[in-house]
Design an enzyme around this catalytic site. Structure first.
Site, PDB file in Angstrom:
ATOM      1  N   LYS A  19       0.810  -1.207   0.000  1.00  0.00           N
ATOM      2  CA  LYS A  19       0.000   0.000   0.000  1.00  0.00           C
ATOM      3  C   LYS A  19       0.852   1.269   0.000  1.00  0.00           C
ATOM      4  O   LYS A  19       0.698   2.139  -0.856  1.00  0.00           O
ATOM      5  CB  LYS A  19      -0.797  -0.035   1.304  1.00  0.00           C
ATOM      6  CG  LYS A  19      -2.087   0.619   1.298  1.00  0.00           C
ATOM      7  CD  LYS A  19      -2.934   0.104   2.466  1.00  0.00           C
ATOM      8  CE  LYS A  19      -2.151  -0.234   3.701  1.00  0.00           C
ATOM      9  NZ  LYS A  19      -2.351   0.696   4.792  1.00  0.00           N
ATOM     10  N   THR A  20       1.743   1.331   0.960  1.00  0.00           N
ATOM     11  CA  THR A  20       2.579   2.513   1.089  1.00  0.00           C
ATOM     12  C   THR A  20       3.456   2.692  -0.141  1.00  0.00           C
ATOM     13  O   THR A  20       3.650   3.797  -0.627  1.00  0.00           O
ATOM     14  CB  THR A  20       3.459   2.404   2.342  1.00  0.00           C
ATOM     15  OG1 THR A  20       2.641   1.936   3.413  1.00  0.00           O
ATOM     16  CG2 THR A  20       4.038   3.741   2.703  1.00  0.00           C
TER      17      THR A  20
ATOM     18  N   ASP B  28      -4.539   7.652   2.757  1.00  0.00           N
ATOM     19  CA  ASP B  28      -4.071   6.332   3.186  1.00  0.00           C
ATOM     20  C   ASP B  28      -4.986   5.832   4.299  1.00  0.00           C
ATOM     21  O   ASP B  28      -5.642   6.619   4.966  1.00  0.00           O
ATOM     22  CB  ASP B  28      -2.635   6.477   3.707  1.00  0.00           C
ATOM     23  CG  ASP B  28      -1.973   5.127   3.911  1.00  0.00           C
ATOM     24  OD1 ASP B  28      -2.497   4.123   3.408  1.00  0.00           O
ATOM     25  OD2 ASP B  28      -0.923   5.087   4.581  1.00  0.00           O
ATOM     26  N   GLU B  29      -5.033   4.535   4.528  1.00  0.00           N
ATOM     27  CA  GLU B  29      -5.882   3.955   5.578  1.00  0.00           C
ATOM     28  C   GLU B  29      -7.305   4.509   5.488  1.00  0.00           C
ATOM     29  O   GLU B  29      -7.881   4.955   6.484  1.00  0.00           O
ATOM     30  CB  GLU B  29      -5.305   4.247   6.973  1.00  0.00           C
ATOM     31  CG  GLU B  29      -3.864   3.853   7.165  1.00  0.00           C
ATOM     32  CD  GLU B  29      -3.665   2.372   7.464  1.00  0.00           C
ATOM     33  OE1 GLU B  29      -4.603   1.576   7.249  1.00  0.00           O
ATOM     34  OE2 GLU B  29      -2.551   2.022   7.887  1.00  0.00           O
TER      35      GLU B  29
ATOM     36  N   GLN C  25      -9.159  -4.075   7.978  1.00  0.00           N
ATOM     37  CA  GLN C  25      -8.274  -3.439   8.945  1.00  0.00           C
ATOM     38  C   GLN C  25      -8.901  -2.204   9.573  1.00  0.00           C
ATOM     39  O   GLN C  25      -8.207  -1.345  10.106  1.00  0.00           O
ATOM     40  CB  GLN C  25      -6.941  -3.080   8.289  1.00  0.00           C
ATOM     41  CG  GLN C  25      -6.150  -4.298   7.880  1.00  0.00           C
ATOM     42  CD  GLN C  25      -4.770  -3.933   7.413  1.00  0.00           C
ATOM     43  OE1 GLN C  25      -3.923  -3.513   8.184  1.00  0.00           O
ATOM     44  NE2 GLN C  25      -4.532  -4.070   6.127  1.00  0.00           N
TER      45      GLN C  25
ATOM     46  N   ARG D 239       0.803  -8.596  10.946  1.00  0.00           N
ATOM     47  CA  ARG D 239       2.037  -7.835  11.183  1.00  0.00           C
ATOM     48  C   ARG D 239       3.257  -8.732  11.029  1.00  0.00           C
ATOM     49  O   ARG D 239       4.375  -8.262  10.833  1.00  0.00           O
ATOM     50  CB  ARG D 239       2.078  -7.225  12.594  1.00  0.00           C
ATOM     51  CG  ARG D 239       1.039  -6.187  12.929  1.00  0.00           C
ATOM     52  CD  ARG D 239       0.898  -5.150  11.894  1.00  0.00           C
ATOM     53  NE  ARG D 239      -0.202  -5.497  10.991  1.00  0.00           N
ATOM     54  CZ  ARG D 239      -0.367  -4.958   9.796  1.00  0.00           C
ATOM     55  NH1 ARG D 239       0.479  -4.081   9.342  1.00  0.00           N
ATOM     56  NH2 ARG D 239      -1.378  -5.309   9.031  1.00  0.00           N
TER      57      ARG D 239
END
Length: 800
Positions: free
Chosen positions: A35-36, A227-228, A274, A624
């Site tokens: 994503k980043t 983002d998110e 998430q 994670r």
DNA sequence: TTTAGTACACTTTTT
DNA sequence: GTGTACTAAA
């Protein structure tokens, strides 16, 4: 030079996301799917290859940490490039502060650009003051509850009057909250202060009211990225929409205006699975509605995971499958990551034992590999203590995120309060905080008298003090003390005006106020620590000065830094909450305290939606891990000093046995779960008295006193499935293509109850195929999930 | 007014 | 076990 500097090493979907220059884009990105990377690459792409000027790009994240990381990655990618400006990478909140510091006066209303930001501690103080004033001493209504109710109302644009009428019938509680809420807003306005919610609300308010300001930002930011995105709340979404569309109406027609999307984009990246911040007003339905809100949205899915082994992803997939409210998706490991080790499971006798085990495993891992990085993830900050102790005992250095942060320490907050006052003397909370610290003879009586006359005057405390001194309504001694205090603040304000540097000002706030003097005289070990913290604050100020920050910036920064911002990537061992861990990755992850009431937290029991959020949190925690995942729970735990038996978390039950290696010594709950036995068609819950767990035999005899529904009771599973069936029906009618579990007509349906001769009653979770050859998955309370071929299983349908 | 000592309530997650 | 709120004494 590589063929394409901005898309090298990306997969097909990622490239598509990066290279979409215009229009609304929705990227549904699973955990670890890069994503980043996509966002940073897209920023670089827009600048390098699409001719976008850097300052036209706005990328919003939820933590300063994420923004900072993104910034450094972008800088790295664009190094060597001559840049005219820089893209703005920031959090929603700091973006709003930026806008408001410039333009808040254009919104009308009583606020000036000199406003103060109230953090939650400040907010709680306001509430406490109001309760005293209104004489509401209801123990069932805590400050924190009041605060979260107010915040809830604010983020939904509900006024105090509106809050009182919420619900079916008038409630005394809501009326009290509404009353406090009303005074709260008045107090903040009087103090020229905004809380975190206000920062967002005022900005939206400003953009709605001031067309000129709105156009300015609309013209400037041609490419907005979020983002998110699953964590955005309605107000944040509104904010983004105002900037992108420059329209105050929510009409879809307005978005179809010719030319709107020419050289313009709104690029949002998120993952419903998430979404773990609904308690803060975030609403993942916004993601679901995005395509509807923005005609012509391009939707891109990223399901290829680059982070974890297949085992870890299988576990995550299996957990999250139990949620009904989601868009189905499955993560796939990269070939490089491979299957990986099994998840290691440990059941300990008590909390201390769990912590010792974790510390041992960490030490072992660190010895084995020089660059191992471990994280211990827990549900609540209060769980950290045991792990800190066990690690300290073994001499393992660790980094802890959350808990008591630097900027929350009393002495730091005191000095900042002085500085806040020098910029805005009407900040009542800051004033009350330091008016008598260090002690200067303005005690309780004087303060009470001031608050009393403030009520009559209806002005800030600062103004009240001036009036009191003038009118001599306080004792001469108190009057002198108040004069002294006014002189201190005035002196600081003059220093600010004369343009002294931030470090110099922070020093002044500690010396001119007598703060340091008082600490030195105290001559205690504690005072020594405080002095060191002050020194640290001066250092931070010097650094801020070097970055050309003003005092204002420095103070804003102190208010807006989050606990997660304490995360240091180079730390070998990190302790933090699962929430804080979102967006991070570690080769080795420990998920601890997998117990009912802790995780899922007991507060989530009331609603299915909350439980699903806990499950998403579990999904976040699992994903994670890159290489190794350890999970653990204790059979008893001390809370306050009171020993309580702990029941294993339902999430453990949702993990298939084949992914787990049980490393507990002796009999464990997990082994019991897998043990096929015929002694009970009404299985005992193994989580009864903890003493039974010292040896297996007594455990088997142990009966539980557990009553009521449990996670895997037939009732609750059935309820859950009923909810899922409803959801599936609605989502597929909207064409979202949920792969429905095939129902065997007339025989076994998903959700129906069956009896097995060995496992007793259970509930059908899934049916693949029909008739005798159908593969049926059944969940049995106490035994977990089992798969059968219909004709061999001998399942008997149970009707109630 | 200040300070020291004791009772007590409290524990989700955070910008 | 821990930080805060209230009370009593200097």
């Amino acid at each position: 030079m590589q063929p394409s500097a901005t898309t090298g090493g990306l997969n097909q979907q990622q490239i598509e996301a990066v290279e979409t220059r215009e229009g609304p884009v929705l990227v549904l990105a699973g955990a670890g799917s890069g994503k980043t990377r996509v966002i940073t690459h897209r920023i670089a792409y827009l600048i390098q290859e699409a001719g976008v000027r850097p300052e036209q790009i706005l990328a919003v994240t939820f933590t300063n940490k994420a923004a900072g990381e993104m910034k450094s990655r972008v800088v790295q990618m664009l190094s060597g490039q001559r840049m005219t400006g820089a893209p703005l990478l920031s959090t929603f909140h700091s973006f709003c502060v930026r806008v408001l510091r410039r333009d808040i006066e254009a919104a009308g209303g009583g606020f000036t650009r000199n406003f103060t930001i109230y953090d939650d501690d400040d907010q709680a103080r306001v509430i406490r003051g109001i309760r005293k004033e209104l004489m509401i001493d209801d123990k069932s209504l805590t400050d924190r509850q009041t605060l979260s109710s107010i915040s809830w109302a604010k983020s939904r644009s509900i006024s105090p009057a509106g809050y009182a009428n919420i619900g079916d019938q008038p409630s005394e509680r809501n009326e009290k909250i509404a009353q406090i809420y009303k005074v709260y807003q008045e107090k903040l306005e009087l103090a020229n202060a905004l809380d975190f919610d206000d920062l967002l609300i005022k900005t939206v308010d400003l953009l709605i009211k001031a067309a000129g300001v709105r156009s300015k930002y609309h013209e400037r930011f041609r490419h907005v990225m979020i983002d998110e995105f699953q964590d955005t709340n309605g107000i944040q979404y509104e904010l983004a929409r105002l900037i992108v569309t420059n329209s105050t109406s929510n009409e879809r027609a307005a978005l179809d205006e010719a030319g709107l999307w020419s050289n313009r984009s709104l690029f949002v990246v998120g993952d419903i699975d998430q979404s773990v911040y609904s308690w803060r007003g975030s609403d993942f339905n916004i993601i679901l509605g995005f395509q509807h809100d923005f005609a012509g949205t391009r939707t891109i899915r990223l399901e290829q995971n680059y982070r974890s082994t297949q085992t870890i992803l299988d576990a995550a997939n299996r957990i999250i499958e139990n949620n009904s409210r989601r868009l189905p998706k499955t993560l796939y490991a990269s070939e490089k990551a491979g299957q990986g080790d099994k998840i290691r499971y440990y059941q300990s006798y008590d909390g201390e034992g769990e912590a010792m085990w974790v510390a041992e495993r960490i030490q072992e891992s660190l010895r084995r590999s020089h660059n191992a990085r471990c994280a211990v993830l827990y549900r609540a900050n209060s769980q950290s203590r045991l792990f800190e102790e066990s690690l300290r005992r073994r001499g393992v250095p660790y980094n802890i995120v959350g808990g008591f942060s630097f900027y929350e320490r009393a002495e730091v907050k005191d000095l900042i309060a002085y500085l806040k006052l020098s910029l805005n003397p009407h900040d009542d909370i800051a004033l009350l905080r330091v008016i008598n610290s260090p002690p200067r003879g303005i005690g309780k009586t004087t303060q009470e008298a001031l608050l009393e006359s403030q009520r009559d005057l209806g002005v800030s405390l600062w103004a009240t003090i001036a009036a009191a001194v003038q009118a001599r309504t306080v004792s001469p001694r108190a009057g002198r003390a108040l004069d002294e205090f006014r002189e201190i603040i005035g002196g600081l304000a003059r220093r600010v005006e004369s343009g002294e540097g931030v470090a110099e000002l922070v020093k002044a706030s500690s010396i001119d106020t007598g703060y340091i003097q008082a600490l030195k005289e105290e001559n205690s070990k504690e005072a020594e620590g405080r002095l060191m913290n002050i020194e640290e604050l001066v250092n931070a100020a010097a650094e801020a000065e070097r970055q050309r920050e003003s005092l204002r910036d420095f103070i804003d920064h102190a208010a807006l830094v989050a606990d997660t911002d304490q995360y240091r990537e180079d730390a070998r061992v990190t302790l933090m909450t699962m929430h804080s861990a979102k967006g991070l990755e570690f080769p080795i992850v420990f998920i601890v305290g997998l117990e009912e009431g802790i995780f899922p937290h007991s507060r989530a029991y009331e609603s299915e939606a909350d439980l699903e959020e806990e499950r998403r949190l579990c999904y976040v925690a699992i994903t994670r891990a890159q290489k190794n995942l350890y999970i653990s729970h204790a059979m008893k735990r001390r809370t306050f000093g009171e020993e309580t038996a702990a029941e294993p978390s339902r999430f453990l039950n949702e993990l298939p046995a084949e992914l787990i290696e049980d490393v507990s010594p002796g009999p464990s709950w997990l082994k019991f779960r897998e043990l096929p036995s015929s002694y009970s068609s009404k299985p005992e819950r193994p989580a009864g008295g903890h003493t039974a767990y010292r040896d297996g035999q007594s455990r088997l005899k142990n009966t539980t006193n557990y009553k009521g529904k449990t996670y895997n009771s037939a009732e609750s599973v059935g309820e859950f499935l009923a909810g899922r069936a409803r959801k599936v029906a609605t989502s597929s009618s909207q064409g979202q293509g949920h792969q429905n579990a095939g129902d065997a007509p007339g025989s076994l349906k998903v959700g129906s109850r069956v009896r097995h001769e060995r496992y007793g009653q259970g509930v059908v979770l899934n049916c693949e195929g029909t008739g005798d050859d159908a593969k049926i998955t059944v969940s049995f309370p106490g035994f977990g999930q089992k798969k059968f071929i219909a004709k061999y299983a001998g399942l008997e349908k149970v009707t109630r």
